[in-house]
Design a protein around this motif. Structure first.
Motif, PDB file in Angstrom:
ATOM      1  N   UNK A  77       0.836  -1.208   0.000  1.00  0.00           N
ATOM      2  CA  UNK A  77       0.000   0.000   0.000  1.00  0.00           C
ATOM      3  C   UNK A  77       0.866   1.252   0.000  1.00  0.00           C
ATOM      4  N   UNK A  78       1.918   1.264   0.795  1.00  0.00           N
ATOM      5  CA  UNK A  78       2.831   2.411   0.795  1.00  0.00           C
ATOM      6  C   UNK A  78       3.509   2.560  -0.562  1.00  0.00           C
ATOM      7  N   UNK A  79       3.898   1.440  -1.168  1.00  0.00           N
ATOM      8  CA  UNK A  79       4.534   1.501  -2.484  1.00  0.00           C
ATOM      9  C   UNK A  79       3.576   2.082  -3.523  1.00  0.00           C
ATOM     10  N   UNK A  80       2.291   1.739  -3.423  1.00  0.00           N
ATOM     11  CA  UNK A  80       1.304   2.263  -4.372  1.00  0.00           C
ATOM     12  C   UNK A  80       1.058   3.752  -4.158  1.00  0.00           C
ATOM     13  N   UNK A  81       1.140   4.216  -2.917  1.00  0.00           N
ATOM     14  CA  UNK A  81       0.937   5.634  -2.624  1.00  0.00           C
ATOM     15  C   UNK A  81       2.146   6.483  -3.021  1.00  0.00           C
ATOM     16  N   UNK A 103      12.650  -1.152  10.381  1.00  0.00           N
ATOM     17  CA  UNK A 103      13.598  -2.101   9.772  1.00  0.00           C
ATOM     18  C   UNK A 103      12.965  -2.739   8.536  1.00  0.00           C
ATOM     19  N   UNK A 104      11.694  -3.150   8.646  1.00  0.00           N
ATOM     20  CA  UNK A 104      11.012  -3.759   7.502  1.00  0.00           C
ATOM     21  C   UNK A 104      10.868  -2.768   6.353  1.00  0.00           C
ATOM     22  N   UNK A 105      10.564  -1.509   6.653  1.00  0.00           N
ATOM     23  CA  UNK A 105      10.433  -0.502   5.609  1.00  0.00           C
ATOM     24  C   UNK A 105      11.726  -0.344   4.822  1.00  0.00           C
ATOM     25  N   UNK A 106      12.854  -0.506   5.499  1.00  0.00           N
ATOM     26  CA  UNK A 106      14.136  -0.301   4.839  1.00  0.00           C
ATOM     27  C   UNK A 106      14.824  -1.557   4.371  1.00  0.00           C
ATOM     28  N   UNK A 107      14.273  -2.736   4.676  1.00  0.00           N
ATOM     29  CA  UNK A 107      14.986  -3.980   4.372  1.00  0.00           C
ATOM     30  C   UNK A 107      14.175  -5.016   3.608  1.00  0.00           C
ATOM     31  N   UNK A 108      12.860  -5.041   3.791  1.00  0.00           N
ATOM     32  CA  UNK A 108      12.027  -6.050   3.134  1.00  0.00           C
ATOM     33  C   UNK A 108      11.651  -5.558   1.739  1.00  0.00           C
ATOM     34  N   UNK A 109      11.896  -6.384   0.740  1.00  0.00           N
ATOM     35  CA  UNK A 109      11.603  -6.003  -0.641  1.00  0.00           C
ATOM     36  C   UNK A 109      10.113  -6.112  -0.934  1.00  0.00           C
ATOM     37  N   UNK A 110       9.600  -5.146  -1.668  1.00  0.00           N
ATOM     38  CA  UNK A 110       8.231  -5.228  -2.176  1.00  0.00           C
ATOM     39  C   UNK A 110       8.258  -4.803  -3.638  1.00  0.00           C
ATOM     40  N   UNK A 111       7.238  -5.174  -4.377  1.00  0.00           N
ATOM     41  CA  UNK A 111       7.193  -4.871  -5.809  1.00  0.00           C
ATOM     42  C   UNK A 111       6.293  -3.667  -6.050  1.00  0.00           C
ATOM     43  N   UNK A 112       6.834  -2.547  -6.485  1.00  0.00           N
ATOM     44  CA  UNK A 112       6.005  -1.368  -6.755  1.00  0.00           C
ATOM     45  C   UNK A 112       5.129  -1.601  -7.980  1.00  0.00           C
ATOM     46  N   UNK A 113       4.044  -0.856  -8.103  1.00  0.00           N
ATOM     47  CA  UNK A 113       3.206  -0.978  -9.302  1.00  0.00           C
ATOM     48  C   UNK A 113       3.949  -0.476 -10.527  1.00  0.00           C
ATOM     49  N   UNK A 114       3.470  -0.873 -11.700  1.00  0.00           N
ATOM     50  CA  UNK A 114       4.074  -0.398 -12.941  1.00  0.00           C
ATOM     51  C   UNK A 114       5.229  -1.232 -13.441  1.00  0.00           C
ATOM     52  N   UNK A 115       5.404  -2.425 -12.859  1.00  0.00           N
ATOM     53  CA  UNK A 115       6.441  -3.314 -13.357  1.00  0.00           C
ATOM     54  C   UNK A 115       7.849  -2.951 -12.938  1.00  0.00           C
ATOM     55  N   UNK A 116       7.988  -2.065 -11.961  1.00  0.00           N
ATOM     56  CA  UNK A 116       9.324  -1.710 -11.499  1.00  0.00           C
ATOM     57  C   UNK A 116       9.934  -2.830 -10.668  1.00  0.00           C
ATOM     58  N   UNK A 117      11.259  -2.792 -10.553  1.00  0.00           N
ATOM     59  CA  UNK A 117      11.966  -3.841  -9.821  1.00  0.00           C
ATOM     60  C   UNK A 117      11.647  -3.762  -8.334  1.00  0.00           C
ATOM     61  N   UNK A 118      11.680  -4.920  -7.675  1.00  0.00           N
ATOM     62  CA  UNK A 118      11.425  -4.982  -6.236  1.00  0.00           C
ATOM     63  C   UNK A 118      12.472  -4.166  -5.486  1.00  0.00           C
ATOM     64  N   UNK A 120      13.082  -1.925  -1.293  1.00  0.00           N
ATOM     65  CA  UNK A 120      12.478  -1.531  -0.017  1.00  0.00           C
ATOM     66  C   UNK A 120      11.622  -0.276  -0.190  1.00  0.00           C
ATOM     67  N   UNK A 121      10.653  -0.107   0.683  1.00  0.00           N
ATOM     68  CA  UNK A 121       9.771   1.057   0.614  1.00  0.00           C
ATOM     69  C   UNK A 121      10.565   2.349   0.761  1.00  0.00           C
ATOM     70  N   UNK A 122      11.633   2.328   1.556  1.00  0.00           N
ATOM     71  CA  UNK A 122      12.410   3.553   1.760  1.00  0.00           C
ATOM     72  C   UNK A 122      13.154   3.995   0.502  1.00  0.00           C
TER      73      UNK A 122
END
Length: 416
Positions: A77-81, A103-118, A120-122
């Motif tokens: 959700x943060x990545x989409x915003x 720590x999770x915001x800066x270390x856990x990978x997520x996939x942003x919308x638009x096909x961008x590479x995985x 961290x949210x930070x």
């Protein structure tokens, strides 16, 4: 880049007043909140609101845990915003400590919308500040007690044995800004103020209903951590907290350049469980010549766990992997026999006698005769600590058990 503020606290009314003030300062701010009261049933209640909407959604998670909530909805959700709004406030559930979340915001990978590479949210947002809201009339009692979250009604998750003190201290200590229901009085008449002066010395204190742009991370001191977790080998004191006694509150700095006797240290730990708000730091046990142990206590609960290795005897690759600050500090204090191995603890006392704690800890160090016997003799000593150890005493996790680290910067993300 979208700005992000992490907001935490157990004083629900004051948290809501803080959100109201933030929305007054910036009517377009987006507030994202995941309510976890139904988590044990695999449900999370998400609320997303700004000036134009107030959306409430019930999410069904396959595995009811905080880590799943972060990975499966908070981070996406943060990545989409990101990039679509100016500011987001991530309002944490009252039971959450901000450091593992950051720590999770800066270390856990997520996939942003638009096909961008995985990533961290930070990488997608600018984490500007952690804001903690507390009630100074009740906070110190919470920070010094031993009640668990389930006992206080703050958690219904099976196996959640965290204490209210851990939560209260963890939220205040990690904050860049402290928001209170009232401003504590002078330290001469308000012990809470004296504790906060030492626990979070650089965090400005604002009233919930009258906060200013510092709520969004503007104008903070240069030393503000802005959501960056501490490393095991970072300095144990942030800023320049008072070291003298004030209203019965005093900080003890304990350092020694010889190992602890494991059994005597185990006996000495009781001194850290009564009249102490917080203790934290690095330990060196005689039975573990290479292991760094991390000690952390809040109120009547304490935990010791493995936190990596000393540079002494670890070889050139360990030096290369260490960050520049750790190498510099190790070289500066290098001992011809012990290398970088040392005891370094900070103990924040509100009722205990720091001199008595210092004496108990020094009695737990190896004696001159035990040091002279050498490391071969030390290996035969009893060791009650296992891989991880809790006080009040429970069965330690055996060495070689669960490899999860016990310090946020070393990979902890679960809260249940």
């Amino acid at each position: 880049m979208t700005e992000l503020v992490v907001l935490c606290g157990t004083a629900r009314d004051a948290v809501e007043r803080t959100i109201t003030r933030m929305r007054e300062l910036d009517p377009d701010v987006v507030v994202l909140h995941h309510e976890l009261h139904d988590l044990e049933r695999g449900r999370v209640h998400r609320r997303l609101r700004d000036a134009r909407r107030d959306e409430r959604t019930v999410l069904e998670l396959a595995h009811g845990c905080v880590s799943c909530t972060l990975r499966e909805d908070v981070l996406p959700t943060l990545a989409a915003l990101a990039g679509t709004v100016r500011r987001v406030v991530l309002h944490l559930d009252p039971r959450l400590e901000p450091e593992p979340v950051c720590w999770a915001l800066g270390s856990v990978l997520c996939t942003p919308p638009g096909g961008r590479a995985a990533c961290p949210v930070t990488d997608l947002v600018d984490l500007r500040a952690v804001v903690a809201v507390l009630d100074p009339d009740t906070w110190l009692a919470d920070a010094c007690g031993d009640a668990t979250l389930p006992e206080r009604g703050l958690s219904t998750l099976p196996g959640d044995e965290r204490t209210v003190a851990q939560l209260a201290v963890g939220q205040a200590e990690f904050a860049d800004v402290l928001v209170t229901t009232r401003l504590p009085g002078p330290a001469t008449v308000d012990r809470t103020a004296a504790v906060l002066d030492r626990l979070a010395p650089i965090a400005p204190r604002l009233l919930a209903a009258h906060g200013d742009d510092r709520l969004f991370g503007d104008g903070l001191p240069a030393q503000a951590r802005r959501g960056v977790p501490s490393g095991v080998h970072d300095a144990l004191l942030r800023g320049t907290p008072p070291l003298d006694a004030e209203n019965g509150v005093r900080t003890l700095l304990f350092s020694a350049r010889r190992p602890f006797h494991p059994d005597r240290l185990h006996e000495a730990l009781d001194a850290l469980l009564d009249g102490v708000v917080r203790s934290r730091g690095r330990l060196w046990l005689a039975t573990r010549p290479q292991e760094v142990l991390w000690l952390e206590s809040a109120g009547g609960g304490l935990r010791i766990g493995q936190a990596g290795e000393w540079l002494h005897g670890a070889g050139a690759q360990a030096w290369d992997r260490a960050d520049e600050q750790r190498r510099a500090l190790a070289a500066l204090a290098w001992h011809p026999r012990w290398g970088d191995r040392a005891q370094d603890l900070v103990v924040l006392c509100h009722g205990a006698d720091p001199d008595e704690i210092d004496a108990r800890l020094r009695e737990a160090l190896l004696s001159d005769a035990e040091v002279a016997a050498g490391e071969h003799a030390w290996s035969a000593l009893g060791d009650p600590f296992g891989r991880a150890h809790d006080e009040p005493c429970s069965d330690p996790e055996p060495v070689g058990g669960d490899p999860a680290a016990h310090h946020p910067s070393d990979g902890r993300e679960d809260e249940n």
